[in-house]
Design an enzyme around this catalytic site. Structure first.
Site, short mmCIF file in Angstrom:
data_model
loop_
_atom_site.label_atom_id
_atom_site.label_comp_id
_atom_site.label_asym_id
_atom_site.label_seq_id
_atom_site.Cartn_x
_atom_site.Cartn_y
_atom_site.Cartn_z
N HIS A 178 0.82 -1.22 0.00
CA HIS A 178 0.00 0.00 0.00
C HIS A 178 0.85 1.27 0.00
O HIS A 178 0.36 2.34 0.36
CB HIS A 178 -0.98 -0.01 1.19
CG HIS A 178 -2.04 -1.07 1.05
ND1 HIS A 178 -2.81 -1.52 2.09
CD2 HIS A 178 -2.45 -1.77 -0.04
CE1 HIS A 178 -3.65 -2.45 1.66
NE2 HIS A 178 -3.44 -2.63 0.37
N GLN B 175 -7.27 -11.55 17.54
CA GLN B 175 -8.68 -11.80 17.23
C GLN B 175 -8.84 -12.64 15.97
O GLN B 175 -7.94 -12.70 15.13
CB GLN B 175 -9.37 -10.46 16.98
CG GLN B 175 -9.31 -9.62 18.22
CD GLN B 175 -10.20 -8.41 18.14
OE1 GLN B 175 -10.78 -8.12 17.10
NE2 GLN B 175 -10.30 -7.71 19.24
#
Ligand code: OAD
Length: 270
Positions: free
Chosen positions: A131, A237
């Site tokens: 990116h 997570q």
């Protein structure tokens, strides 16, 4: 998929994967820089910026509608990144890369979605900055890159008011923008291709601190999956990638990565 906790002893299968891997690709996302103090993309912002999500600011449309707002947000983030330090997760990957470089046929490629330079500042070479890089700038019109002085924000206090981006010194008409990839834009082909090629050649893939929500970067681990390459996720997570991986180690990367290297006898070895 087998889920493990950072507090458990690393199981033998995982130790063996890490110890025996010769060609490793580590895909990183915002989570690896979280322990350095760089907020991830899906966290709520504070102050004036509370009204905007990082995702909303990371688009061409947002920049075109309000260049000052998007410009200032990124300059502030650039200042914040310059003010923080790499953490134990970045350092563990740099160490692992150095160790594998000493092994015949060994290498470790880092491919990151992060626009920060914390991998490099920890001593790692980065194969793919998927990116782009926040400290690089180019003209939004003519595309010419330009060096800009460091931002004047302190990095920790959010700027009170947006300021306009400077004009390009080459064409003198366009406004400057960060040389990063926004939603709706193409990834730098060379970085993406190099990362894909590395995964096609890898014998172990790690996905560290990424939610796996943003394409096409999130599809890179699938290239490993097609070849049956083991994939280890490191993330506190569950993510979009979790169902695809072999092992998901639940914990912060600044703890999990050093623990993995220690267990495999890579850290602490001379
Ligand atoms: P996200 O912000 O989507 O996800 C961050 C991930 O890091 C989440 O899965 C967290 O659970 C995890 N995380 C948080 N703390 C962590 C820690 N200490 N150790 C390990 N993991 C931790 O970030 P990305 O997946 O990188 O794109 O986001 C991908 C792209 O979306 C970004 O590059 C950016 C964003 O919009 C563009 O700007 C184009």
């Amino acid at each position: 998929m087998r889920e493990l906790s950072v507090s458990e002893e690393v199981p033998d299968e995982v130790v063996a994967l890490v110890r025996e891997a010769r060609r490793v690709v580590v895909l990183t996302g915002a989570g690896i820089s979280a322990e350095s103090g760089v907020p991830t993309f899906r966290e709520v912002q504070t102050g004036l910026w509370e009204r905007f999500s990082a995702e909303e600011l990371a688009t061409v449309e947002a920049y075109e509608n309000d260049p000052a707002l998007v410009w200032t947000w990124y300059r502030w983030r650039q200042a914040l990144i310059a003010a923080v330090e790499p953490n134990a997760g970045h350092r563990a990957l740099a160490l692992w890369q150095q160790r594998l470089a000493d092994v015949d046929g060994g290498w470790l490629a880092v491919s990151t979605q992060n626009v920060d330079d914390l991998h490099e500042r920890a001593g790692a070479d980065v194969l793919g900055h998927l990116h782009g890089r926040i400290a690089a700038h180019r003209c939004a019109d003519c595309g010419e890159p330009d060096e800009l002085p460091p931002p004047e924000f302190d990095g920790f206090t959010a700027p009170p008011e947006p300021v306009d981006p400077p004009f390009c010194t080459h064409c003198e008409e366009g406004l400057m923008r960060p040389d990063i990839v926004w939603f709706g834009e193409m990834l730098p082909a060379s970085d993406f291709d190099a990362s894909s090629a590395a995964i096609r050649a890898a014998d172990l893939v790690l996905a560290v601190g990424t939610s796996g929500m943003v394409q096409p970067a999130a599809s890179l681990p699938l290239l490993g999956l097609e070849r049956g390459v083991p994939i280890i996720e490191v993330n506190p997570q569950e993510t979009e990638l979790t169902d695809l991986v072999d092992f998901a180690i639940r914990g912060p990367s600044g703890e999990v990565l050093p623990q993995l290297l220690q267990a495999a006898g890579i850290a602490g070895r001379r």
